[in-house]
Motif scaffolding. Structure first.
Motif, mmCIF file in Angstrom:
data_model
loop_
_atom_site.group_PDB
_atom_site.id
_atom_site.type_symbol
_atom_site.label_atom_id
_atom_site.label_comp_id
_atom_site.label_asym_id
_atom_site.label_seq_id
_atom_site.Cartn_x
_atom_site.Cartn_y
_atom_site.Cartn_z
ATOM 1 N N ARG A 1 0.830 -1.204 0.000
ATOM 2 C CA ARG A 1 0.000 0.000 0.000
ATOM 3 C C ARG A 1 0.865 1.254 0.000
ATOM 4 O O ARG A 1 2.041 1.209 0.362
ATOM 5 C CB ARG A 1 -0.923 0.013 1.229
ATOM 6 N N VAL A 2 0.217 2.359 -0.367
ATOM 7 C CA VAL A 2 0.896 3.648 -0.419
ATOM 8 C C VAL A 2 1.324 4.069 0.992
ATOM 9 O O VAL A 2 0.501 4.070 1.904
ATOM 10 C CB VAL A 2 -0.086 4.699 -0.980
ATOM 11 N N PRO A 3 2.621 4.397 1.210
ATOM 12 C CA PRO A 3 3.025 4.926 2.517
ATOM 13 C C PRO A 3 2.688 6.422 2.617
ATOM 14 O O PRO A 3 2.428 7.061 1.602
ATOM 15 C CB PRO A 3 4.544 4.725 2.514
ATOM 16 N N LYS A 4 2.666 6.939 3.844
ATOM 17 C CA LYS A 4 2.390 8.375 4.038
ATOM 18 C C LYS A 4 3.549 8.976 4.839
ATOM 19 O O LYS A 4 4.234 8.242 5.563
ATOM 20 C CB LYS A 4 1.087 8.554 4.831
ATOM 21 N N ASN B 1 4.293 0.332 4.326
ATOM 22 C CA ASN B 1 3.863 0.190 2.925
ATOM 23 C C ASN B 1 3.473 -1.249 2.565
ATOM 24 O O ASN B 1 3.294 -1.587 1.401
ATOM 25 C CB ASN B 1 4.960 0.685 1.981
ATOM 26 N N PHE B 2 3.326 -2.100 3.594
ATOM 27 C CA PHE B 2 3.048 -3.506 3.314
ATOM 28 C C PHE B 2 2.216 -4.059 4.469
ATOM 29 O O PHE B 2 2.561 -3.861 5.632
ATOM 30 C CB PHE B 2 4.398 -4.244 3.211
ATOM 31 N N TYR B 3 1.120 -4.739 4.153
ATOM 32 C CA TYR B 3 0.179 -5.158 5.201
ATOM 33 C C TYR B 3 -0.131 -6.645 5.131
ATOM 34 O O TYR B 3 -0.417 -7.182 4.059
ATOM 35 C CB TYR B 3 -1.134 -4.376 5.066
ATOM 36 N N THR B 4 -0.084 -7.291 6.278
ATOM 37 C CA THR B 4 -0.479 -8.700 6.353
ATOM 38 C C THR B 4 -1.556 -8.843 7.422
ATOM 39 O O THR B 4 -1.460 -8.272 8.495
ATOM 40 C CB THR B 4 0.714 -9.593 6.772
#
Lengths: 150, 156
Positions: free
Chosen positions: B99-102, B108-111
């Motif tokens: 995912r887009v980081p802010k 930036n990565f999701y599990t």
């Protein structure tokens, strides 16, 4: 409690209901039982709440929807109102309170980006919302909830 | 693209699935089409990936998976593909996205991890960290479920 048979049935039926005329007969064959007993047990497991739903899992992107994950920082005392305002949107499928500064996380499916922006702007302006992070996916590697019951 | 009948079929398939010997015949009757037409369209959706799988969704708390943690990771851009493919094979992880980081949220990565207890979730996350060499992650444990539904496509 779930019996050994229930667990075997649930393990198979999570992914393997076929698009054939007698899908439960095919399941019964694999489980070495009868079609009628598979159907009867599924009714029971549904009634007892172990099964939430039976049906296809669609790929939202391939049906033309745009998804995103949204993280919010919400003032503690405003959480219930903000959560229920978010819940009222049709495309919100998951909405969880979580530990941490970003304390409310929800997923949103929208028919297009304009609609998504519109919804997120409305939520951003709700009382108690300190911060809203829109975290769209850049790459989807896996979407498949499957539980192994042993 | 999807025609009107496709949309009607998709809407109908999101209704309660008949627990009878010939469920598709019952659904086809309601749609006013033949069972063969329905089955051939459904198989077509699966072939084109519109349907990912067909079966039952369990209530995870009822079947003993009481804990769930969303884990957010910082993954160097050049390793996203490699790590994504590696972890996708892991049955314990149900959802896996880059995912887009802010600026104020560099993950930036999701599990998504489901397990019987929180402790199990932590052990699983540690295992992922060890296997991937990733150091920076947060575990976001859920404390309350406000909503969890299956999307109702083409119904609004």
């Amino acid at each position: 409690m779930l019996t050994e048979f229930d667990k075997r049935l649930l393990n198979i039926i999570q992914t393997d209901l076929s698009f054939e005329k007698r899908p439960f007969a095919l399941l019964a064959e694999k489980l070495e039982t009868t079609e009628a007993s598979v159907i009867e047990r599924l009714k029971f497991l549904k009634d007892q709440g172990f099964i939430r739903r039976i049906g296809p899992f669609f790929d939202s992107t391939k049906l033309g929807y745009i998804g995103t994950l949204v993280a919010l920082e919400v003032k503690e005392d405003c959480l219930p109102q903000v959560a229920s305002a978010i819940n009222s949107y049709y495309g919100v499928t998951h909405n969880y309170e979580r530990e941490g500064t970003l304390n409310l996380w929800f997923t949103l499916l929208s028919p297009n980006l304009m609609k998504q922006d519109e919804i997120l702007e409305t939520i951003r302006s709700l009382d108690g919302v300190v911060r809203l992070l829109n975290l769209p996916a850049t790459k989807k590697f896996k979407v498949s909830v499957q539980f192994s019951l042993t | 693209m999807l025609d009107e009948l496709d949309k009607r079929i998709i809407v109908m398939m999101q209704e309660e699935f008949p627990l009878v010997a010939e469920p598709y015949r019952e659904i086809a009757e309601k749609l006013g089409i033949s069972e063969d037409e329905l089955l051939s369209r459904l198989k077509g959706y699966r072939q084109s990936g519109k349907i990912r799988k067909m079966g039952a969704v369990l209530r995870h708390r009822e079947v003993g998976y009481a804990a769930n943690a969303l884990c957010a990771w910082i993954v160097p851009d050049e390793r996203i593909q490699e790590i994504g493919e590696m972890l996708a094979k892991d049955t314990i992880i149900s959802h896996l996205y880059a995912r887009v980081p802010k600026p104020d949220w560099p993950y930036n990565f999701y599990t998504m991890i489901h397990a019987h207890t929180r402790k199990d979730c932590k052990v699983i996350a540690q295992g992922i960290a060890e296997r991937t060499g990733l150091q920076e992650y947060v575990m976001l444990f859920s404390t309350k479920e406000w909503k969890k539904i299956s999307m109702q496509y083409f119904k609004d």
